[in-house]
Each structure stands twice: as structure tokens, then as C-alpha cells.
Design an enzyme around this catalytic site. Structure first.
Site, short mmCIF file in Angstrom:
data_model
loop_
_atom_site.label_atom_id
_atom_site.label_comp_id
_atom_site.label_asym_id
_atom_site.label_seq_id
_atom_site.Cartn_x
_atom_site.Cartn_y
_atom_site.Cartn_z
N ASP A 46 0.81 -1.22 0.00
CA ASP A 46 0.00 0.00 0.00
C ASP A 46 0.85 1.27 0.00
OD1 ASP A 46 -2.58 1.40 0.18
OD2 ASP A 46 -1.69 2.16 2.01
N ASP A 48 -7.73 4.40 6.51
CA ASP A 48 -6.53 4.84 5.78
C ASP A 48 -5.88 6.00 6.55
OD1 ASP A 48 -4.48 5.07 3.98
OD2 ASP A 48 -5.71 5.79 2.31
ZN LIG Z 1 -3.23 3.23 -0.53
#
Ligand SMILES: [Zn+2]
Length: 437
Positions: free
Chosen positions: A152, A307
Site C-alpha cells: 500500500d 486509511d
Molecule cells: Zn493506498
């Protein structure tokens, strides 16, 4: 101890009723009415008018340690989580060094054991250095305690490398979380590709830069029969692909963030391109936001993930084009998600399922449930209290929030991790001095 007469919400067992919850030695002993009468010696907390639900599981958090302790540490990040009702965080691998070896995984776990106040589940890098070239030490990291694999921050560009990652990961029973972005299509982009951005001379990031990779991942998942989890879905075209995939029985899951559910590029525009609204994937258009909300309702979107991307002021308080991406989201996630749900007619149980049992299921961890025998990770929540977002009061080092000054509904009163009180709100109904461990 006993949490008395709260509205107990446990999406995993479809429970929504007023009752007591008894906690013994870090586990939920029993639930039901009138427990205080049966166990008069137990310490009890009156929760009438409040909600009691499983501690939230955040499948996508950036804790920044090791390497970026000036942005966040395991201590400050887990304190922020506790204050936000999040008792389990899956932390991403883009630290310095990258979590691509068992040694880094062990460091994170040991540090979290010592200093973390909620549970930390490390995510290992899929590839060495997040470079997308060679696989990381997947087996050794699994032994050291990772719960998933992800590069990520970056997509896995090379489809053959993704294929190998998926094959290895399935052997170790690890989900792969993919950040879907075609870096060629998004190159140089700073915000959603739309008329306003173009007018201001900013290069756009089109929706298709996300969806084209979502499509690739779905097809690989179908071909290999292996689970893929799509990180932070932001647009309608991706949702439509994932809906199709689920209809075909392809083992795909996905998540959405509270900010993509709450904001659009119009808000960015109205802010005068305030860097606090800069995030990757970028805030999209109203039709995308509506599609995301509908997808939550239909079960096309499995999880709501923060996130959480804390940054130091210097990384954010610069021109929009060069500002860092990300939002410090742990402390606002739940009220934002509930607010979106409330406006769209989605029940609190549905929203909570996306933040408890569903992310726990994707990660394969025994969390996010409230029933006898389960770990006593719990939240007591006042759904009526309104409060104003003030980043100066965040426990997170990251003050980067576009929700500054917003009035939100619902406040965490108490957070328990393994039966231990780790957070108590300043305005709690039990007259106990507030604290955050
Ligand atoms: Zn991401």
C-alpha cells in the site's frame, strides 16, 4: 465488571437489544438482562442511553513507526485509535525500514506489546522495499505475526509479480490488500480529473486509473481462485466492477474510507484547494460518492477503513501540488461513518458491521464480535452527544484533517481492550477522571 443496560449492538450475531455485558479476565463472560442483580459484588457502569458494541477493527492504518516517528508512533497512533473506539489496527508496511522482513515485523509487534494501547496487527510488504520486483520474506513474516500482505502506497504494477504474491499468500492463508492505481494514468496528477482542476491548471487523476487495476485484480483473482482485497475504493466504475465480480462468485473484498463517503471534489474546490483535502485516491464526484454509499448498503463494499495517514505540519502546509497525501482519520472515522449511514438510511448495525466483524473476517482474526467467550474489546458510545472536531485535541500527532470545525454526532465514552479500560472520555457519565493510557 458489568456494563449495565446499554443498547448492545453486535452485528455478527444480529444483536440489537438493551442488556448487560459481564467481563471477566479480559473476556466476555456473559450477556443478558439483570446481571447486576445476580452478581451484586461486580463493579458496574450504568450504560443506559448509551450503545455498547465490539471494538472497531481498522484494516488500513499507517502508524509510521519505525522511521517516521515525527509523523506518528505506535504509542500516539494507538492512543488515537483508542479514543476513536478502534481496538485493533492493521498497520501498513510503508515504514522505514519497510516491513518486508521478519525482523521488522517482530520490532513492530514487540513495540506494540510494550507501548501500544490497542492491538496492533502488522501487514507485511508483498515485495521487497515495496518496489514491486521481488517477493518479500512472506513465510518468515507470517511466522513473526503478519496478518496480510500489501505494498500500500503503491500498486503492484507487474501482473506476474501480483500473481506470484497471490499464489504465495494463499498458501500462507494471508489476504493480499492491493492499492489499485495505474501510475501511468495518474502520473503528475494531484486531484480528481474534472473541470475545476483543469481550470486551475492541475493535472487530474482519472477514475479509470483506479478501475483499470481493479479490473486486472478481479480477473487474476478469478483465474487463480484466490482472494484479493481492494484498498480504498473511490469511484463508481470500480464499484461496478466489484459488484460484477461478486455476482460471479469471485473472491474479492474491498474497503472504503470515511472521507470518500463524506466528501467530494466539490468540497476540495470550496476549500480553495486546501492541502488537508489532498488524498490518494483523490476525492471524487457526487455520483461516485453516491455509488459508494449504495455499495455499502448492497454489501458490494465489505469494510470501512480509515486509511489513517498522519503527517507533520511541514508535509501538509505547502502548496497543494507538493503537499503529502492523506488524512489523520482514526478519531473521526466512526461518527463520520454513522453520519453518512444516518443520512442514507443505513442502520447503525450495518455501519458497525463494516467496521467490526467484516474487516476481522477479511484479516482472519478473531475480533469484532461481542458474545460470551470473545476477547473483551468493547466500546461504550453516546450516540446523542455532539462535538466539534478540533485537531489540536487529537491524540494522533497528525493534525491533518479536512473535517476541522465540523460538528459530529456521537462520542466514544469508554474503550476497553482485553477487558482493560484504555480510554475514558472527559465528559463521561460515571464521574471518573478521564484518561487515555
Ligand atoms: Zn493506498
Amino acid at each position: 465488571m458489568i456494563l449495565k443496560e446499554g443498547r448492545v449492538l453486535d452485528p455478527a450475531s444480529a444483536t440489537d437489544e438493551v442488556m448487560d455485558v459481564q467481563i471477566t479476565e479480559g473476556k466476555i463472560e456473559r450477556t443478558g438482562p439483570g446481571l447486576c442483580d445476580h452478581f451484586p459484588d461486580e463493579e458496574s457502569f450504568d450504560c443506559s442511553g448509551l450503545w455498547v458494541f465490539p471494538g472497531l477493527v481498522d484494516i488500513h492504518t499507517h502508524l509510521r513507526e519505525p522511521g517516521y516517528e515525527y509523523k506518528e508512533t505506535i504509542l500516539t497512533g494507538t492512543r488515537a485509535a483508542a479514543a476513536g473506539g478502534i481496538t485493533s489496527v492493521a498497520c501498513m508496511a510503508n515504514t522505514l525500514p519497510v516491513n518486508d522482513t521478519a525482523a521488522v515485523t517482530r520490532f513492530i509487534r514487540e513495540k506494540a506489546e510494550k507501548e501500544g494501547i490497542v492491538e496492533v496487527f502488522p501487514v507485511g510488504a508483498a515485495t521487497q522495499g515495496l518496489k514491486g520486483e521481488q517477493l518479500a520474506e512472506i513465510g518468515f513474516m507470517k511466522e513473526a505475526g503478519i496478518v496480510a500482505l500489501s505494498d500500500d502506497g503503491f500498486p503492484i504494477r507487474d501482473a506476474e509479480i501480483l500473481r506470484l504474491t497471490l499464489e504465495y499468500a494463499s498458501r500462507f492463508n494471508l489476504p493480499v490488500i492491493d492499492h489499485c492505481e495505474d501510475l501511468d494514468l495518474s502520473r503528475g496528477g494531484v486531484a480528481n480529473e474534472c473541470a475545476t482542476g483543469t481550470r486551475l491548471g492541475m493535472k487530474g487523476i482519472p477514475c479509470v486509473s483506479e478501475s483499470v487495476v481493479v479490473a486486472r485484480d478481479i480477473l487474476l483473482s478469478q483465474w487463480l481462485g484466490v482472494h484479493v482485497h481492494i484498498a480504498h475504493v473511490s469511484c463508481r466504475s470500480s464499484v461496478n466492477l466489484i459488484r460484477w465480480a461478486k455476482e460471479q462468485g469471485i473472491p474479492v473484498t474491498c474497503e472504503v474510507t470515511p472521507h470518500h463517503l463524506s466528501l467530494t471534489v466539490e468540497d476540495l474546490d470550496a476549500s480553495g484547494y486546501d492541502p488537508r483535502f489532498k488524498v490518494n485516491p483523490p476525492l471524487r464526484e457526487a455520483e461516485d460518492r453516491e455509488a459508494l454509499i449504495l455499495a455499502l448498503k448492497e454489501g458490494v463494499i465489505d469494510c470501512i477503513a480509515t486509511d489513517h495517514a498522519p503527517h507533520d505540519a511541514q508535509s501538509k502546509m505547502v502548496e497543494f501540488q507538493i503537499a503529502a497525501n492523506g488524512i489523520s482519520g482514526l478519531e473521526t472515522a466512526l461518527p463520520l461513518a454513522l453520519q453518512v449511514g444516518n443520512k442514507a438510511g443505513l442502520s447503525p448495525s450495518l455501519i458497525l458491521s463494516k467496521m467490526t466483524v467484516e474487516p476481522a473476517r477479511v484479516l482472519g482474526i478473531e475480533r469484532g464480535r461481542l458474545s460470551p467467550g470473545k476477547v473483551a474489546n468493547l466500546v461504550v458510545f453516546d450516540p446523542h452527544e455532539t462535538w466539534t472536531v478540533d485537531s489540536k485535541r487529537f491524540f494522533s500527532k497528525g493534525k491533518n484533517t479536512p473535517f476541522e470545525g465540523w460538528t459530529l454526532n456521537g462520542r466514544i465514552k469508554m474503550t476497553l481492550v482485553k477487558g482493560e479500560m484504555v480510554f475514558l472520555d472527559e465528559n463521561n457519565p460515571w464521574g471518573i477522571p478521564p484518561f487515555c493510557l
